[in-house]
Design a protein around this motif. Structure first.
Motif, mmCIF file in Angstrom:
data_model
loop_
_atom_site.group_PDB
_atom_site.id
_atom_site.type_symbol
_atom_site.label_atom_id
_atom_site.label_comp_id
_atom_site.label_asym_id
_atom_site.label_seq_id
_atom_site.Cartn_x
_atom_site.Cartn_y
_atom_site.Cartn_z
ATOM 1 N N SER A 28 1.005 -1.145 -0.070
ATOM 2 C CA SER A 28 -0.117 0.101 -0.122
ATOM 3 C C SER A 28 1.111 1.283 -0.068
ATOM 4 O O SER A 28 2.015 1.184 0.259
ATOM 5 N N GLN A 29 0.296 2.289 -0.262
ATOM 6 C CA GLN A 29 0.869 3.675 -0.279
ATOM 7 C C GLN A 29 1.433 4.040 0.916
ATOM 8 O O GLN A 29 2.423 4.662 1.376
ATOM 9 N N SER A 30 0.574 3.810 1.831
ATOM 10 C CA SER A 30 0.932 4.057 3.458
ATOM 11 C C SER A 30 1.963 3.265 3.852
ATOM 12 O O SER A 30 2.693 3.820 4.676
ATOM 13 N N ALA A 31 2.062 2.154 3.387
ATOM 14 C CA ALA A 31 3.309 1.138 3.721
ATOM 15 C C ALA A 31 4.651 1.874 3.307
ATOM 16 O O ALA A 31 5.747 1.759 3.991
ATOM 17 N N VAL A 32 4.487 2.457 1.992
ATOM 18 C CA VAL A 32 5.883 2.836 1.524
ATOM 19 C C VAL A 32 6.296 4.187 2.324
ATOM 20 O O VAL A 32 7.170 4.424 2.778
ATOM 21 N N SER A 33 5.096 4.886 2.628
ATOM 22 C CA SER A 33 5.204 5.992 3.471
ATOM 23 C C SER A 33 5.988 5.814 4.912
ATOM 24 O O SER A 33 6.799 6.439 5.419
ATOM 25 N N GLN A 34 5.516 4.874 5.528
ATOM 26 C CA GLN A 34 5.645 4.370 6.832
ATOM 27 C C GLN A 34 7.231 3.824 6.821
ATOM 28 O O GLN A 34 7.972 3.995 7.749
ATOM 29 N N THR A 35 7.618 3.058 5.710
ATOM 30 C CA THR A 35 8.804 2.682 5.746
ATOM 31 C C THR A 35 10.032 3.806 5.629
ATOM 32 O O THR A 35 11.149 3.598 6.051
ATOM 33 N N ILE A 36 9.562 4.603 4.561
ATOM 34 C CA ILE A 36 10.490 5.648 4.455
ATOM 35 C C ILE A 36 10.911 6.586 5.659
ATOM 36 O O ILE A 36 11.677 6.829 6.051
ATOM 37 N N SER A 37 9.605 6.996 6.301
ATOM 38 C CA SER A 37 9.737 7.494 7.571
ATOM 39 C C SER A 37 10.559 6.594 8.694
ATOM 40 O O SER A 37 11.167 7.366 9.487
ATOM 41 N N SER A 38 10.400 5.703 8.712
ATOM 42 C CA SER A 38 11.005 4.434 9.804
ATOM 43 C C SER A 38 12.589 4.708 9.152
ATOM 44 O O SER A 38 13.479 4.695 10.241
ATOM 45 N N MET A 39 13.118 4.645 8.016
ATOM 46 C CA MET A 39 14.372 4.732 7.429
ATOM 47 C C MET A 39 15.058 6.098 8.078
ATOM 48 O O MET A 39 15.902 6.153 8.461
ATOM 49 N N GLU A 40 14.097 7.168 7.898
ATOM 50 C CA GLU A 40 14.738 8.399 8.145
ATOM 51 C C GLU A 40 14.932 8.657 9.774
ATOM 52 O O GLU A 40 15.947 9.202 9.978
ATOM 53 N N ARG A 41 13.902 7.855 10.493
ATOM 54 C CA ARG A 41 14.294 8.031 11.745
ATOM 55 C C ARG A 41 15.550 7.291 12.242
ATOM 56 O O ARG A 41 16.219 7.888 12.956
ATOM 57 N N TYR A 42 15.588 6.231 11.578
ATOM 58 C CA TYR A 42 16.917 5.293 11.985
ATOM 59 C C TYR A 42 18.225 6.095 11.471
ATOM 60 O O TYR A 42 19.206 6.205 12.226
ATOM 61 N N ILE A 43 18.273 6.742 10.294
ATOM 62 C CA ILE A 43 19.440 7.389 9.794
ATOM 63 C C ILE A 43 19.544 8.784 10.571
ATOM 64 O O ILE A 43 20.664 9.207 10.638
ATOM 65 N N GLY A 44 18.464 9.171 10.623
ATOM 66 C CA GLY A 44 18.465 10.591 11.539
ATOM 67 C C GLY A 44 18.609 11.903 10.532
ATOM 68 O O GLY A 44 18.993 12.993 10.860
#
Length: 301
Positions: A28-44
């Motif tokens: 889903s599009q929301s799953a893509v958005s959540q994945t990217i947000s999770s990666m951004e939090r991980y990377i900072g």
């Protein structure tokens, strides 16, 4: 962060479309958005600029994409290669034998019969000293081995299937000057020239029998053969009497006399595979090998 997250990030960096990536990745599009947000939090740091009309990479996102894309693609390629190798291994069987005349004669027929029913299976044959077969099987260098049961220790961790039961015999050319028939007592061999197998290639049962004969018979004339084929050549050339189990000898060797030794000296022969084999192909071949699937061994005189 896992490989799925990386695949979504790489796809989004190339499409610059959340909906397009969702379609490509089957999420889903929301799953893509959540994945990217999770990666951004991980990377900072932000990986993408997002507006209503446009998605683009940030400098951090661009640097990350350029570094991670070849790494991820190499990872995916490696997985595909491993899957291909695994697929090939499923149809591959490496057999270990001691290269006896019977094995050359009999296994060629059994393998042909099995391949007629299972044409995708590829067989590879390796010849080794009898004492090395179990070790190579447990190391994974061989998928299945053919040997006598007395070659297996109680701690061998293998499954053995007895397909033939033979006896230790005196084996000699029919023209050889040794007239005994019916059965051969140990004492009948005294003053005879007897061909033993070298200690490093014979089975524990064969080694014990040779040791007994050597100790019991003071006038025994012993010559040593460093392979089964060398022993067979010596026997066929009339150079002496071999002491061998009859399952080493195919039935078509009509010029030999094969006379059992007296006493209890039966020994079984058959295939062995690891107790917990990972090879479905060798397990299937092992299951297929039942009594009657191997040609006859040499009949006793």
């Amino acid at each position: 962060m896992n490989t799925e997250h990386l695949a979504i990030f790489i796809n989004l960096a190339e499409t610059l479309s959340f909906s397009g990536t969702a379609m490509n990745m089957g999420v889903s599009q929301s799953a893509v958005s959540q994945t990217i947000s999770s990666m951004e939090r991980y990377i900072g740091a932000d990986l993408f600029y997002r507006t209503r009309k446009k998605v683009s990479l940030t400098p951090v996102g661009k640097a990350f994409y350029e570094d991670i894309r070849p790494v991820h693609h190499n990872y995916v390629d490696t997985l595909r290669q491993l899957e291909a190798l695994n697929e090939q291994a499923r149809d591959k069987i490496t057999i270990g034998i001691s290269n006896s005349p019977y094995e050359i004669f009999a296994l060629s027929k059994s393998i042909k019969a099995y391949q007629a029913e299972n044409p995708k299976v590829q067989f590879y044959i390796e010849s080794h000293n009898n004492r090395d077969l179990v070790g190579l099987l447990n190391e994974g260098a061989l998928d299945i081995v053919f040997l006598s049961q007395d070659s297996l220790s109680p701690s061998a961790n293998v499954k053995f299937k007895p397909l033939l039961t033979g006896k230790y015999c005196a084996v000699f050319h029919q023209d050889y000057d040794f007239a005994i028939r019916g059965s051969v007592k140990h004492s009948d061999l005294d003053k005879q020239r007897v061909i033993f197998l070298s200690d490093n290639i014979c089975t524990p049962g064969q080694y014990s029998l040779q040791k007994i004969l050597w100790q019991e018979l003071p006038h025994l004339k012993v010559t040593s053969a460093n392979s089964i084929n060398a022993a067979m050549l010596s026997i066929k050339a009339g150079l002496g009497i071999g002491i061998l189990p009859n399952f080493l000898l195919p039935d078509q060797l009509k010029d030999l006399a094969v006379v059992p030794l007296s006493g209890k000296n039966e020994v079984s022969y058959g295939p062995a595979i690891p107790e917990r084999t990972m090879s479905t192909a060798s397990q299937a071949f092992f299951d297929w090998l039942e009594e009657g699937k191997l040609p006859a061994m040499h009949e006793l005189a």
